[in-house]
Design an enzyme around this catalytic site. Structure first.
Site, mmCIF file in Angstrom:
data_model
loop_
_atom_site.group_PDB
_atom_site.id
_atom_site.type_symbol
_atom_site.label_atom_id
_atom_site.label_comp_id
_atom_site.label_asym_id
_atom_site.label_seq_id
_atom_site.Cartn_x
_atom_site.Cartn_y
_atom_site.Cartn_z
ATOM 1 N N CYS A 135 7.731 -0.215 2.887
ATOM 2 C CA CYS A 135 9.089 0.065 3.350
ATOM 3 C C CYS A 135 9.199 1.385 4.108
ATOM 4 O O CYS A 135 9.106 2.453 3.516
ATOM 5 C CB CYS A 135 10.079 0.080 2.200
ATOM 6 S SG CYS A 135 10.221 -1.476 1.323
ATOM 7 N N ARG A 170 3.035 0.605 7.661
ATOM 8 C CA ARG A 170 3.250 0.553 6.224
ATOM 9 C C ARG A 170 3.374 -0.886 5.715
ATOM 10 O O ARG A 170 3.292 -1.138 4.523
ATOM 11 C CB ARG A 170 4.501 1.347 5.839
ATOM 12 C CG ARG A 170 4.372 2.825 6.141
ATOM 13 C CD ARG A 170 5.694 3.542 5.908
ATOM 14 N NE ARG A 170 6.028 3.630 4.502
ATOM 15 C CZ ARG A 170 5.647 4.608 3.695
ATOM 16 N NH1 ARG A 170 4.884 5.582 4.162
ATOM 17 N NH2 ARG A 170 6.006 4.626 2.435
ATOM 18 N N TRP A 203 9.642 -4.426 2.974
ATOM 19 C CA TRP A 203 8.625 -5.296 2.397
ATOM 20 C C TRP A 203 9.261 -5.925 1.172
ATOM 21 O O TRP A 203 9.625 -5.250 0.221
ATOM 22 C CB TRP A 203 7.390 -4.483 2.015
ATOM 23 C CG TRP A 203 6.183 -5.282 1.660
ATOM 24 C CD1 TRP A 203 5.293 -5.858 2.513
ATOM 25 C CD2 TRP A 203 5.712 -5.574 0.338
ATOM 26 N NE1 TRP A 203 4.293 -6.484 1.810
ATOM 27 C CE2 TRP A 203 4.521 -6.341 0.477
ATOM 28 C CE3 TRP A 203 6.160 -5.285 -0.943
ATOM 29 C CZ2 TRP A 203 3.791 -6.803 -0.609
ATOM 30 C CZ3 TRP A 203 5.440 -5.746 -2.040
ATOM 31 C CH2 TRP A 203 4.275 -6.488 -1.856
ATOM 32 N N ASN A 236 13.812 2.112 -0.705
ATOM 33 C CA ASN A 236 12.418 1.781 -1.001
ATOM 34 C C ASN A 236 12.247 1.896 -2.511
ATOM 35 O O ASN A 236 12.708 2.861 -3.117
ATOM 36 C CB ASN A 236 11.471 2.749 -0.285
ATOM 37 C CG ASN A 236 10.013 2.415 -0.533
ATOM 38 O OD1 ASN A 236 9.675 1.342 -0.991
ATOM 39 N ND2 ASN A 236 9.139 3.367 -0.228
ATOM 40 N N GLY A 237 11.576 0.920 -3.134
ATOM 41 C CA GLY A 237 11.359 0.958 -4.566
ATOM 42 C C GLY A 237 12.030 -0.202 -5.270
ATOM 43 O O GLY A 237 12.393 -1.208 -4.652
ATOM 44 N N GLU A 241 -16.492 -2.876 -1.524
ATOM 45 C CA GLU A 241 -15.635 -2.421 -0.416
ATOM 46 C C GLU A 241 -15.763 -3.356 0.780
ATOM 47 O O GLU A 241 -14.761 -3.677 1.438
ATOM 48 C CB GLU A 241 -15.998 -0.985 -0.040
ATOM 49 C CG GLU A 241 -15.260 -0.427 1.174
ATOM 50 C CD GLU A 241 -13.752 -0.320 0.992
ATOM 51 O OE1 GLU A 241 -13.072 -0.054 1.999
ATOM 52 O OE2 GLU A 241 -13.247 -0.514 -0.134
ATOM 53 N N LYS A 254 -12.599 -5.457 2.423
ATOM 54 C CA LYS A 254 -12.199 -5.390 3.829
ATOM 55 C C LYS A 254 -12.070 -6.789 4.433
ATOM 56 O O LYS A 254 -11.175 -7.059 5.222
ATOM 57 C CB LYS A 254 -13.219 -4.568 4.628
ATOM 58 C CG LYS A 254 -13.114 -3.079 4.399
ATOM 59 C CD LYS A 254 -11.839 -2.525 5.016
ATOM 60 C CE LYS A 254 -11.535 -1.136 4.488
ATOM 61 N NZ LYS A 254 -10.958 -1.128 3.134
ATOM 62 N N GLU A 291 -8.876 -8.422 3.067
ATOM 63 C CA GLU A 291 -7.679 -7.815 3.654
ATOM 64 C C GLU A 291 -7.438 -8.289 5.079
ATOM 65 O O GLU A 291 -6.304 -8.571 5.473
ATOM 66 C CB GLU A 291 -7.829 -6.289 3.678
ATOM 67 C CG GLU A 291 -7.748 -5.606 2.332
ATOM 68 C CD GLU A 291 -7.968 -4.115 2.456
ATOM 69 O OE1 GLU A 291 -7.192 -3.354 1.853
ATOM 70 O OE2 GLU A 291 -8.916 -3.695 3.142
ATOM 71 N N HIS A 330 -26.928 -14.347 -13.490
ATOM 72 C CA HIS A 330 -25.971 -14.511 -14.588
ATOM 73 C C HIS A 330 -24.732 -15.284 -14.140
ATOM 74 O O HIS A 330 -23.702 -15.235 -14.822
ATOM 75 C CB HIS A 330 -25.578 -13.149 -15.150
ATOM 76 C CG HIS A 330 -26.718 -12.396 -15.750
ATOM 77 N ND1 HIS A 330 -27.171 -12.617 -17.033
ATOM 78 C CD2 HIS A 330 -27.541 -11.455 -15.222
ATOM 79 C CE1 HIS A 330 -28.201 -11.837 -17.283
ATOM 80 N NE2 HIS A 330 -28.449 -11.109 -16.198
ATOM 81 N N LYS A 351 0.622 -0.324 3.638
ATOM 82 C CA LYS A 351 -0.304 0.801 3.644
ATOM 83 C C LYS A 351 -0.258 1.575 2.331
ATOM 84 O O LYS A 351 -1.287 1.939 1.777
ATOM 85 C CB LYS A 351 0.025 1.738 4.814
ATOM 86 C CG LYS A 351 -0.908 2.948 4.929
ATOM 87 C CD LYS A 351 -2.335 2.533 5.206
ATOM 88 C CE LYS A 351 -3.258 3.716 5.359
ATOM 89 N NZ LYS A 351 -4.664 3.290 5.456
#
Length: 613
Positions: free
Chosen positions: A2, A27, A75, A101-102, A482, A486, A489, A505, A608
């Site tokens: 947001c 964001r 968002w 926001n929140g 990582e 990526k 995402e 395993h 973000k």
């Protein structure tokens, strides 16, 4: 999440706010809106979707010219991404406009109260209740109305509001969610990120927890929720508007990948004293406290968590202190064992990651010392920590983190070495040798970037794949995690990272003909047993039809017969290898996402900075 922008001054509020929202697109958002005060009235336009939809709506329904306004990129949390749920939200008389926001946790009870008093609420959001509450509380002083309302709210929130009967005033409130003030000549700004107003001013003011700010063109007044004057800290933003522009690259992510050599060098700058010892000036924790530490706990989320996993190897090797790495979102819910001898390291690019902030607060309640590693000066996590080590990556706009990750690693290495220095577990010449190696890393990353065209070609050839797997050992295991993150995402693919020793395993069942498997190979020097074992792993998966993509250091010939695709990285000390091995995976994910037609800088459903739990 947001993006919030508020403006009061002499410029066109429409132009300033809309430009600020564009700078906050990174964001992540799914709707946008703007409200302007003009001639004693309030007008607002909001639309679901990207800012282009809002801009088109503003052409069809232009706002009146005014010099006070607020804007928002949302968002969705409460209620879907629709026009009705987009911000700003207005009261029934269209006198108050609010962006938020929140999450307001007690909104349902407040909504019921308002409905019982005759208010009609038009959205599914928690935000709209604030507009109606402000309308009830307003008697001419918008800041006082905001304070009264905030005392009734539960949860984490940033609120920014204007009122038609309070011209030239913008009011904001902050609890557990980012909000920063920009101060210009005859104008003032509010935003969730300084990027929104950096084109106009580089003078900023931090807002603390549970504070309300009143902005006028020539004055900024900050109080707590009870109206008492609050102490604030002014600071200068040390980057300019051009740093947040793409600089000729197609995507911010590409620009930020290319900026990594400089970001690494900047993070190291000024850390070495005249005698060769580390001097971490921001680290205000007394040496005697660090010498008493008997456990280190790292808390972080996402990419920062992977940086913490790598840091564990360095901290334990260089200091001989036990180190745990925890997902911040899980940390405080398992009743962790902490005391005054515990050092908690909180890693966050934005400094506003809510899960990490809550973990930090829990740690401090238990008496632990908290050190923040952060890229954003003046953000909440550094302010609430006992000490901070700032990375100097500069603004990172793309949602998928690249240069922030590398600089977090560098900062973690510095902390580990500093602990070794203070506690006497590393000799000065040993520390100096590692620091020299770190000093070379920027050049080594540059070398990696110069050889990436085959990686891009490979990525394009895999655009039709459904799955990519990643394997690693030792510090290569977090690198594999990582790399998989990526790809999730950006390319929206099934991607998983595994410790190579775990293959037999269970994960080896996933191997079938043609499945691409990226293998991060440790150096054959020093830890040759690990190297030999991962070469065996490569043979195992290749025998079952895997398409092997091997990342190995220059001169490692043992992997050549088993690599369908070989990516070379420079020779580095084992613990530092992630700084070069991660870079090809960033390029690979970015190119694969592009080949699949995805939005690289703003991947779907992601933001973000995650500022809600």
């Amino acid at each position: 999440m947001c993006g919030i922008v508020g403006y009061v001054g002499s410029q066109s509020a429409h132009d300033v706010v809309l430009a600020g929202l564009k700078r906050l697109e990174y964001r992540g958002y799914d709707s946008a809106g703007i409200a302007v005060l003009a001639d004693g009235s309030l007008a607002a336009v909001k639309k679901a979707g990207k800012l282009a939809n809002l801009e088109k709506a503003l052409v069809d329904r232009p706002l009146p010219a005014g010099s006070t306004g607020i804007g928002h990129t949302r968002w969705a949390t409460h209620g879907g991404p629709t026009d009705a749920n987009a911000h700003p939200h207005l009261d029934n008389a269209s006198k108050v406009a609010v962006v938020h926001n929140g999450i307001i946790e007690n909104f349902a009870d407040l909504r019921d109260e308002l409905s019982a008093r005759g208010h009609t609420l038009a959205s599914e959001t928690d935000t709209e209740v604030v507009a109606h509450l402000l309308a009830e509380e307003f008697t001419g002083d918008l800041a006082e109305a905001m304070r009264r309302v905030c005392r009734r709210l539960e949860g984490a929130f940033t609120l920014v509001a204007v009122h038609a009967d309070a011209p030239d005033v913008v009011v904001g409130a902050r609890r557990n969610s980012p909000l920063v003030v920009g101060v210009g000549e005859g104008e003032a700004f509010l935003a969730s990120d300084v990027a929104a107003f950096i084109a106009h001013t580089r003078s900023a003011i931090e807002l603390g927890q549970d504070q309300v700010v009143e902005l006028r063109p020539d004055a900024v007044v900050v109080t707590d929720f009870d109206g008492r004057p609050a102490d604030v800290r002014s600071y200068h933003i040390d980057w300019d508007a051009s740093a947040a522009e793409k600089g000729g690259y197609d995507y911010f992510m590409l620009k930020e990948i290319a900026e990594q050599p400089k970001a690494v060098a900047d993070t190291l700058l000024g850390r070495i004293g005249a005698e060769g010892q580390l001097t971490l000036d921001e680290l205000r924790i007394p040496a005697q406290v660090l010498r008493m530490v008997d456990k280190v706990v790292i808390v972080a989320c996402g990419t920062a968590f992977h940086a913490g996993l790598i840091a564990k190897y360095a901290i334990e090797h260089w200091t001989r202190i036990p180190c745990e790495v925890e997902l911040a979102s899980e940390f405080r819910y398992r009743d962790p064992i902490l005391d005054a001898r515990s050092l908690v390291i909180a890693i966050s690019q934005s400094g506003e990651t809510m899960d990490t902030l809550m973990a930090l607060r829990h740690a401090r309640e238990q008496g632990a010392t908290v050190l923040a590693i952060c890229n954003t000066n003046g953000s909440t996590i550094p302010r609430e920590s006992d000490a901070v080590l700032y990375t100097h990556a500069g603004p990172e706009v793309a949602v998928a983190s690249t240069k922030a990750f590398l600089t977090q690693l560098v900062a973690c290495y510095l902390v580990a070495l500093y602990l070794g220095q203070v506690r006497g577990t590393k000799w000065g010449d040993e520390i100096a040798a590692v620091v020299r190696e770190l000093g070379r890393i920027g050049e080594e990353v540059e070398r990696v970037l110069e050889t990436m065209e085959p990686v891009r070609e490979l990525a394009r050839s895999l655009a039709g794949q459904d799955t990519v797997l990643f394997l690693g050992r030792h510090v290569g295991y977090p690198v594999a995690l990582e790399g998989a993150l990526k790809l999730k995402e950006l390319a929206y693919m099934h991607a998983e990272g595994f410790a190579a020793g775990e293959l037999k395993h269970g994960p080896i069942a996933l191997i079938e003909d043609g499945v691409p498997v990226v293998v991060v190979v440790p150096s054959p020097r020093g830890r040759s047993v690990l190297h030999d074992k991962i070469v065996s792993n490569i043979q195992e998966i290749r025998a079952r039809g895997a398409r092997t993509i091997v990342i190995a250091e220059e001169g490692d010939e043992a992997v050549v017969p088993y690599a369908d695709h070989l990516v070379r990285v420079p020779v580095t000390p084992t613990l530092l290898q992630p700084l070069v091995a991660t870079v090809p995976l960033q390029v690979f994910a970015c190119e694969l996402a592009t080949a699949r037609g995805n939005e690289v800088d703003q991947p779907r459903n992601l933001a973000k900075s995650v500022t809600v739990e």
